[in-house]
Each structure stands twice: as C-alpha cells, then as structure tokens.
Design an enzyme around this catalytic site. Structure first.
Site, PDB file in Angstrom:
ATOM      1  N   SER A 188      38.743  44.815  38.943  1.00  0.00           N
ATOM      2  CA  SER A 188      39.159  43.811  37.949  1.00  0.00           C
ATOM      3  C   SER A 188      38.233  43.850  36.743  1.00  0.00           C
ATOM      4  O   SER A 188      37.090  44.308  36.835  1.00  0.00           O
ATOM      5  CB  SER A 188      39.079  42.421  38.585  1.00  0.00           C
ATOM      6  OG  SER A 188      39.336  41.421  37.638  1.00  0.00           O
TER       7      SER A 188
ATOM      8  N   TYR B  12      34.943  35.157  42.864  1.00  0.00           N
ATOM      9  CA  TYR B  12      35.825  36.305  42.594  1.00  0.00           C
ATOM     10  C   TYR B  12      35.061  37.396  41.847  1.00  0.00           C
ATOM     11  O   TYR B  12      35.086  38.570  42.234  1.00  0.00           O
ATOM     12  CB  TYR B  12      37.037  35.825  41.790  1.00  0.00           C
ATOM     13  CG  TYR B  12      38.046  36.911  41.475  1.00  0.00           C
ATOM     14  CD1 TYR B  12      38.756  37.541  42.492  1.00  0.00           C
ATOM     15  CD2 TYR B  12      38.314  37.279  40.153  1.00  0.00           C
ATOM     16  CE1 TYR B  12      39.702  38.531  42.203  1.00  0.00           C
ATOM     17  CE2 TYR B  12      39.253  38.258  39.853  1.00  0.00           C
ATOM     18  CZ  TYR B  12      39.949  38.883  40.882  1.00  0.00           C
ATOM     19  OH  TYR B  12      40.884  39.851  40.593  1.00  0.00           O
TER      20      TYR B  12
HETATM   21  N1  LIG Z   1      46.921  39.853  38.270  1.00  0.00           N
HETATM   22  C1  LIG Z   1      45.800  40.002  37.602  1.00  0.00           C
HETATM   23  O1  LIG Z   1      45.621  39.448  36.511  1.00  0.00           O
HETATM   24  C2  LIG Z   1      44.707  40.844  38.175  1.00  0.00           C
HETATM   25  C3  LIG Z   1      43.636  41.150  37.354  1.00  0.00           C
HETATM   26  C4  LIG Z   1      42.622  41.930  37.846  1.00  0.00           C
HETATM   27  C5  LIG Z   1      42.674  42.393  39.138  1.00  0.00           C
HETATM   28  N2  LIG Z   1      43.738  42.067  39.935  1.00  0.00           N
HETATM   29  C6  LIG Z   1      43.723  42.561  41.302  1.00  0.00           C
HETATM   30  O2  LIG Z   1      44.997  43.074  41.632  1.00  0.00           O
HETATM   31  C7  LIG Z   1      45.119  43.071  43.048  1.00  0.00           C
HETATM   32  C8  LIG Z   1      46.484  42.542  43.447  1.00  0.00           C
HETATM   33  O3  LIG Z   1      46.574  41.192  43.047  1.00  0.00           O
HETATM   34  P1  LIG Z   1      47.866  40.651  42.291  1.00  0.00           P
HETATM   35  O4  LIG Z   1      47.442  40.349  40.912  1.00  0.00           O
HETATM   36  O5  LIG Z   1      49.019  41.516  42.535  1.00  0.00           O
HETATM   37  O6  LIG Z   1      48.031  39.233  42.990  1.00  0.00           O
HETATM   38  P2  LIG Z   1      49.079  38.699  44.080  1.00  0.00           P
HETATM   39  O7  LIG Z   1      50.451  38.784  43.544  1.00  0.00           O
HETATM   40  O8  LIG Z   1      48.539  37.366  44.478  1.00  0.00           O
HETATM   41  O9  LIG Z   1      48.928  39.740  45.274  1.00  0.00           O
HETATM   42  C9  LIG Z   1      47.833  39.703  46.146  1.00  0.00           C
HETATM   43  C10 LIG Z   1      48.278  40.306  47.455  1.00  0.00           C
HETATM   44  O10 LIG Z   1      47.147  40.346  48.349  1.00  0.00           O
HETATM   45  C11 LIG Z   1      47.608  39.915  49.612  1.00  0.00           C
HETATM   46  N3  LIG Z   1      46.528  39.429  50.455  1.00  0.00           N
HETATM   47  C12 LIG Z   1      45.691  38.394  50.255  1.00  0.00           C
HETATM   48  N4  LIG Z   1      44.852  38.278  51.293  1.00  0.00           N
HETATM   49  C13 LIG Z   1      45.163  39.266  52.168  1.00  0.00           C
HETATM   50  C14 LIG Z   1      44.663  39.686  53.415  1.00  0.00           C
HETATM   51  N5  LIG Z   1      43.642  39.028  54.024  1.00  0.00           N
HETATM   52  N6  LIG Z   1      45.205  40.764  54.037  1.00  0.00           N
HETATM   53  C15 LIG Z   1      46.230  41.438  53.458  1.00  0.00           C
HETATM   54  N7  LIG Z   1      46.774  41.066  52.282  1.00  0.00           N
HETATM   55  C16 LIG Z   1      46.231  40.001  51.642  1.00  0.00           C
HETATM   56  C17 LIG Z   1      48.625  38.837  49.312  1.00  0.00           C
HETATM   57  O11 LIG Z   1      49.439  38.660  50.451  1.00  0.00           O
HETATM   58  P3  LIG Z   1      49.911  37.238  51.057  1.00  0.00           P
HETATM   59  O12 LIG Z   1      51.307  37.059  50.577  1.00  0.00           O
HETATM   60  O13 LIG Z   1      49.816  37.446  52.535  1.00  0.00           O
HETATM   61  O14 LIG Z   1      48.959  36.205  50.547  1.00  0.00           O
HETATM   62  C18 LIG Z   1      49.364  39.503  48.149  1.00  0.00           C
HETATM   63  O15 LIG Z   1      50.316  40.405  48.640  1.00  0.00           O
HETATM   64  C19 LIG Z   1      43.948  42.263  43.578  1.00  0.00           C
HETATM   65  O16 LIG Z   1      42.939  43.136  44.038  1.00  0.00           O
HETATM   66  C20 LIG Z   1      43.468  41.517  42.360  1.00  0.00           C
HETATM   67  O17 LIG Z   1      42.100  41.168  42.442  1.00  0.00           O
HETATM   68  C21 LIG Z   1      44.745  41.312  39.480  1.00  0.00           C
END
Ligand SMILES: NC(=O)c1ccc[n+]([C@@H]2O[C@H](COP(=O)([O-])OP(=O)(O)OC[C@H]3O[C@@H](n4cnc5c(N)ncnc54)[C@H](OP(=O)(O)O)[C@@H]3O)[C@@H](O)[C@H]2O)c1
Length: 283
Positions: free
Chosen positions: A134, A147
């Site tokens: 991130s 985070y």
């Molecule tokens: N969106 C942004 O702005 C952004 C920015 C920088 C980095 N990121 C990174 O992108 C990645 C994906 O996040 P996203 O933005 O797509 O958010 P998201 O839509 O909230 O997706 C996160 C995913 O992680 C899963 N998860 C959480 N805890 C878990 C666990 N213990 N075991 C397995 N799965 C788990 C969630 O599943 P459940 O449905 O089971 O909760 C969900 O499928 C993350 O690493 C995040 O830090 C995102």
C-alpha cells in the site's frame, strides 16, 4: 507467455475479486480463495477453482490448503498475497489485541501463505510472488498506525525475501496502491476504533468521518490497477519489453506521496550529511 496458474487470497471483493475475473479473461487458470466459500461462488461459476483459506489459520492448515491448490492444476505459477483489512485509531486507543489482529492478517498471514508456497517455487526454480502492499507502506497517516505499521512491516519482510529468492528464478512484485474503490473502507470491513480520550476525540471523529466518506468514492479504478498488475506479471501490455521493477506504486496519489517522501529523505541526507556520517570510530 504460456498459461499461468494463479493462487489469490482474499477474493470475496475488491482487488482479489477483480484479479480472478481478469486472470480468467486473459486465458489463465485461477484458484480463488476466501475465508467464506459462499462469497466466491460467483467466481467458481466464471471458471475459477475455489478453496477456503483464512490467512490467520495455522501454518499446518495453510500448508494443507496450498497443497490442495497445487493439486488442482498440478502447479502454481503466481501467488498473490492480497487479503488484508484496515484497523484505524489512535495509538492510545488501539488495544494490543487489536494491533495483533491487524498484523495477524496483513503480515503473519502473508508470511504463512508465502512459506507454504515457497518450497514448490524453489523446487520448480520458477514462480512469481505478488504482494499487495500500500501507499501506507510508505506513509503513516494519522489514526491509521496499525494499518501503516502492518504495511511497513510487509515491505521490509518482502524486500529481504525478494533478495533471498531471486537466485532460484523466483520473481517478486511488491505492489503499492493508493486509494482504490473496493470494500476496504466499508463498514463491514473497516475496523475503526473511535477515541475515548477527550484530547483526541474531535480530530479522531473527523478522521473516521473522512474514511467513511471515502468509502467506495476513492479515485482509483481497481479494474485499471489490476490490468497493470497482470501486465507486470505476464510482461505484456504496459510491461512488454521492459524490466519489471520489484516495487510498483499504483495511482496518482501513490506517485505524489511516495515522490514527496523520496525528496524529503534525499534533502534530509544532503542537509545533515556531515552529521550523519560523523559517527564512525576514528581510524
Ligand atoms: N482499496 C485501496 O484503496 C487499497 C489501497 C492500498 C492497498 N490496498 C490493499 O489491497 C488489498 C485488497 O484490499 P481491497 O482494497 O480489495 O479491500 P476489500 O475489498 O476489503 O478486500 C479485502 C479482502 O481480504 C479478505 N480478508 C480479510 N481478512 C482475511 C483473512 N483473515 N483471510 C482471508 N481473507 C481475508 C476479505 O475477505 P472477507 O470477505 O472474508 O472479509 C476481502 O476479500 C489489501 O492488501 C489492501 O491492503 C487497498
């Protein structure tokens, strides 16, 4: 490039879900994982293999799941460590257990999944490890210390890992997205700790309101970001004919904030050069 087999964590929404969709649409094979299989049934219908995987499970359980994933198509070519959540709150309000839970998913989970896949990659002298870090791995915003801390930790772990394993023909890609429109800040996924301490109360509340307002209004288009990630792994499209870097920021905000931090650090090193370099023993 020939057909790749991808294993992706956290596929119920956001980056993980879109990764699986685009992997399949490019003709690769996908193993989608989630802690609740019901949430990825739609990806199964698209053609992905699906497996239950909670990254906070024990190393033994994760090893078993990765073994099942390898058995699915006989190999894994790319593992994407994507699953994570955000815990937001002031240092003084966040309890130790909440910080531990943040690291359990975002750092220790990644550690366990990667350790489960690594022997397979070493044996084959091939494989790509993708880590979704991130912008928060560069910049600690106020009230998101847990985070940011988890992503800074991930960056250090992965930087060492990349150097340790490149000699085995294993590639490492550390992706650093800015703000992208996913479920990350949704009320169901965000773990917000509002302040109980009067000194922080007002600014903490404003910060939490800011995060809530940002939910699914982020500037970044996740489909565009995922397309770049696939290009980088497959060395196609924007990465065709180019040396793919180890670290890859994504998004205008990531470009600006990381750029500022690099400049600040260079200025610091120049301004304080004589003091910084003055501490060796006299020969
Ligand atoms: N969106 C942004 O702005 C952004 C920015 C920088 C980095 N990121 C990174 O992108 C990645 C994906 O996040 P996203 O933005 O797509 O958010 P998201 O839509 O909230 O997706 C996160 C995913 O992680 C899963 N998860 C959480 N805890 C878990 C666990 N213990 N075991 C397995 N799965 C788990 C969630 O599943 P459940 O449905 O089971 O909760 C969900 O499928 C993350 O690493 C995040 O830090 C995102």
């Amino acid at each position: 490039m020939s057909q790749l087999v991808w294993l992706v964590t956290g596929c119920s929404s956001g980056f993980g879900e879109i990764l699986i969709q685009q992997i399949l649409s490019r003709g690769d094979l996908a193993i989608a994982t989630a802690r609740n299989l019901d949430k990825i049934q739609h990806l199964g219908k698209l053609g992905a293999a699906t497996l239950e995987l909670d990254v906070t499970d024990s190393q033994e359980t994760i090893n078993d799941t990765v073994a099942k994933a390898i058995a699915e198509y006989g190999r894994i070519d790319v593992v994407v460590n994507n699953a994570a959540h955000v815990t937001a709150g002031a240092w003084e309000d966040v309890e130790y257990d909440q910080l531990l839970a943040q690291f359990d998913t975002n750092v220790f989970g990644v550690f366990k999944v990667t350790r489960a896949v690594l022997p397979h990659f070493r044996e084959r002298r091939a494989g790509v490890m993708v880590f979704i870090s991130s912008l928060s791995g560069w910049h600690g915003h106020a009230f998101t210390g847990p985070y940011a801390g988890s992503k800074f930790a991930l960056e250090g772990l992965v930087e060492s890992l990349g150097r340790e394993t490149e000699g085995f023909g294993i590639r490492t890609l550390l992706v650093e997205p800015g703000r992208f429109r996913t479920m990350l800040l949704s009320p169901s996924n965000l773990r917000a700790v509002t302040s109980k301490i009067p000194d922080y109360a007002e600014v903490s509340r404003a910060n939490m309101e800011g995060l809530a307002k940002e939910d699914r209004k982020q500037p970044g288009d996740t489909n565009k970001a995922v397309k770049v990630i696939l290009d980088l792994v497959r060395r196609e499209g924007c990465a065709l004919g180019k040396e793919v870097p180890f670290r890859f920021p994504l998004g205008r905000d990531a470009y600006e904030t990381i750029g500022e931090k690099c400049k600040e650090n260079l200025h610091l090193l120049e301004d304080w050069h004589d003091v910084i370099t003055s501490t060796d023993h006299d020969v």
